[in-house]
Design a protein around this motif. Sequence first.
Motif, mmCIF file in Angstrom:
data_model
loop_
_atom_site.group_PDB
_atom_site.id
_atom_site.type_symbol
_atom_site.label_atom_id
_atom_site.label_comp_id
_atom_site.label_asym_id
_atom_site.label_seq_id
_atom_site.Cartn_x
_atom_site.Cartn_y
_atom_site.Cartn_z
ATOM 1 N N GLU A 137 0.840 -1.189 0.000
ATOM 2 C CA GLU A 137 0.000 0.000 0.000
ATOM 3 C C GLU A 137 0.880 1.247 0.000
ATOM 4 O O GLU A 137 1.975 1.235 0.546
ATOM 5 N N ARG A 146 -10.567 4.783 5.589
ATOM 6 C CA ARG A 146 -10.721 4.488 4.163
ATOM 7 C C ARG A 146 -12.096 4.917 3.677
ATOM 8 O O ARG A 146 -12.899 4.079 3.284
ATOM 9 N N PRO A 147 -12.398 6.192 3.672
ATOM 10 C CA PRO A 147 -13.687 6.616 3.114
ATOM 11 C C PRO A 147 -13.754 6.311 1.625
ATOM 12 O O PRO A 147 -12.806 6.588 0.886
ATOM 13 N N PHE A 148 -14.859 5.706 1.194
ATOM 14 C CA PHE A 148 -15.064 5.316 -0.209
ATOM 15 C C PHE A 148 -13.977 4.354 -0.691
ATOM 16 O O PHE A 148 -13.696 4.262 -1.880
ATOM 17 N N GLY A 149 -13.336 3.652 0.259
ATOM 18 C CA GLY A 149 -12.304 2.691 -0.099
ATOM 19 C C GLY A 149 -10.950 3.290 -0.378
ATOM 20 O O GLY A 149 -10.027 2.578 -0.766
ATOM 21 N N VAL A 150 -10.796 4.598 -0.177
ATOM 22 C CA VAL A 150 -9.528 5.282 -0.455
ATOM 23 C C VAL A 150 -8.812 5.554 0.868
ATOM 24 O O VAL A 150 -9.390 6.196 1.757
ATOM 25 N N PRO A 151 -7.565 5.091 1.037
ATOM 26 C CA PRO A 151 -6.866 5.333 2.304
ATOM 27 C C PRO A 151 -6.554 6.809 2.505
ATOM 28 O O PRO A 151 -6.143 7.504 1.580
ATOM 29 N N THR A 207 -12.138 13.252 -4.748
ATOM 30 C CA THR A 207 -12.094 11.793 -4.786
ATOM 31 C C THR A 207 -13.411 11.203 -5.278
ATOM 32 O O THR A 207 -13.425 10.313 -6.138
ATOM 33 N N LEU A 211 -13.935 8.966 -8.623
ATOM 34 C CA LEU A 211 -14.519 7.624 -8.615
ATOM 35 C C LEU A 211 -15.775 7.570 -9.472
ATOM 36 O O LEU A 211 -16.048 6.555 -10.124
ATOM 37 N N PRO A 216 -9.129 5.827 -10.934
ATOM 38 C CA PRO A 216 -8.626 5.275 -9.668
ATOM 39 C C PRO A 216 -7.954 6.338 -8.812
ATOM 40 O O PRO A 216 -7.217 7.194 -9.315
ATOM 41 N N ARG A 218 -5.424 6.752 -5.653
ATOM 42 C CA ARG A 218 -4.423 5.978 -4.907
ATOM 43 C C ARG A 218 -4.519 6.231 -3.406
ATOM 44 O O ARG A 218 -4.479 5.308 -2.605
ATOM 45 N N ARG A 219 -4.619 7.487 -3.019
ATOM 46 C CA ARG A 219 -4.698 7.836 -1.603
ATOM 47 C C ARG A 219 -5.024 9.311 -1.448
ATOM 48 O O ARG A 219 -4.943 10.094 -2.403
#
Length: 519
Positions: A137, A146-151, A207, A211, A216, A218-219
């Motif tokens: 990572e 990880r909001p919305f799967g994003v760190p 972000t 999405l 994509p 990344r962070r």
Amino acid sequence: MGSAPHDGPLAPAPGAPSGDSTPPDGPPSAGSAPHEAAAASETGTQSADSAANADPSTPVSGTPSTSPAPHDRTDTATGTPDAGTTPHAGQPSTDRAPDRPHAHTEPHAHTGAPTPPDARPGGPAMPKGRPPQRPKEPGGGLLMGRPFGVPVYVAPSWFLVAALITWVFGGQLDRVLPELGAARYLVALFFAVAFYGSVLVHELAHTVAALRFKLPVRRIQLQFFGGVSEIEKEAETPGREFVLAFVGPLLSLILSGIFYLAMQPVEPGTVPGVLLAGLMVSNLIVAAFNLLPGLPLDGGRMLRAVVWKITGRPMSGTIAAAWVGRALAVSVLIGLPLLTQTGALGTNTEDISGMDTVTDALLAAILAAIIWTGAGNSLRMARLREHLPDLRARNLTRRAVPVETNTPLSEALRRANAAGARALVVVDADGQPLSLVREAAIVGVPEHRRPWVSVSGLAQDLTEGMRVSAELAGEDLLDTLRATPATEYLVVEETGEIYGVLSAADVERAFVKAMARPN
């Protein structure tokens, strides 16, 4: 019809450097981070530059080369082979070739740039039979969620700026609410955390939009001068680019309005009133500053989208917005201290001390440096994106010969050199590929032992991710290689027929050339 894989001997002539030196590391990740499979032998590594000096026409009996022979590449970034590179008649099928850091600090900086494959030629070799591991990572500080799967990470520099905000805002509270005493610093710390919470909302707006457009992310990283949303690909249309940039300042404006409305029922001169007023003003400043029309700010990306729409060329938009950004950097460097000294920012000129003047000049210099550097990086990444489509797996593939599992290494090298091939594929009795012989492993086998060493002992077992299509190019190629780090990949046609072997080191060298090419 595509070009044939690179010809050339698998090993340099006797007397050529045999691989005692370690090649330099590859380029850093673009963001995105950015962003290393390695190739080392059991006893040493091969120098790509020294091996390239060997005479390719000389019969081979020495150590194998880890870089393409000079005649295999042109001066372009793609390493296209000579026109005379044709498959040898009668060779097996493996020797026959059928005929894209939205990074933004507050100022905003887009770092959605492609990164080279994780291929560091000087690193440790991957053990035989162990499948390649996916990249770790990105990291970048303390993971907060990880909001919305994003760190989301908080960089160490954030604690420095939080302490600075606490000190400065605490001093202001001493004048407004002197009865707080030392507790004013707890209130100021709460303000610093709440302000960066607003910055996080700004970044989350970028972000979510990315999405939504299938880009994509990344962070997200919170750092000294704000936040960074690392979007790994560019928007496909100027309209999407405009929306992607505008949603951040829009959310900051909305937050400013929310804090203003929340102030109305609160009594002025109280802790809640002061906090709400500070958050309203700070979000308004963030929105206004990011709307300035120069890269790497959000306003610069909006200007880029407009010029892109008018001209039809994203590069034209990038050039225009980047130069406006550089002009903006100079304006900040000169103008911010002047505005403070003249009282144009609402300060009392009689209260300005020499230390205040130095602080304002230092802040202006830091902001100007960030904006200038971000504008330059935007130009560099845009130039790279223009050349990325030339980075094609078909053009970079090395010709390979199939060898069975128990074939001695000396015999395999003889066949490869006779066929003008530069890679070995281990196949079963039915001709199905099983593994790829690692060049770095060949380097570690002394010549006198090669008749007694079978190729299977030097090979990396093929995994699904190590099979790549000959049609891959540009960002799609880099993304595929990053997903499964390895030193070599089997390149196949859409029919499943073997086309050759792709070396990650070759791709990385082509990537560096693409970055160095002028517009």
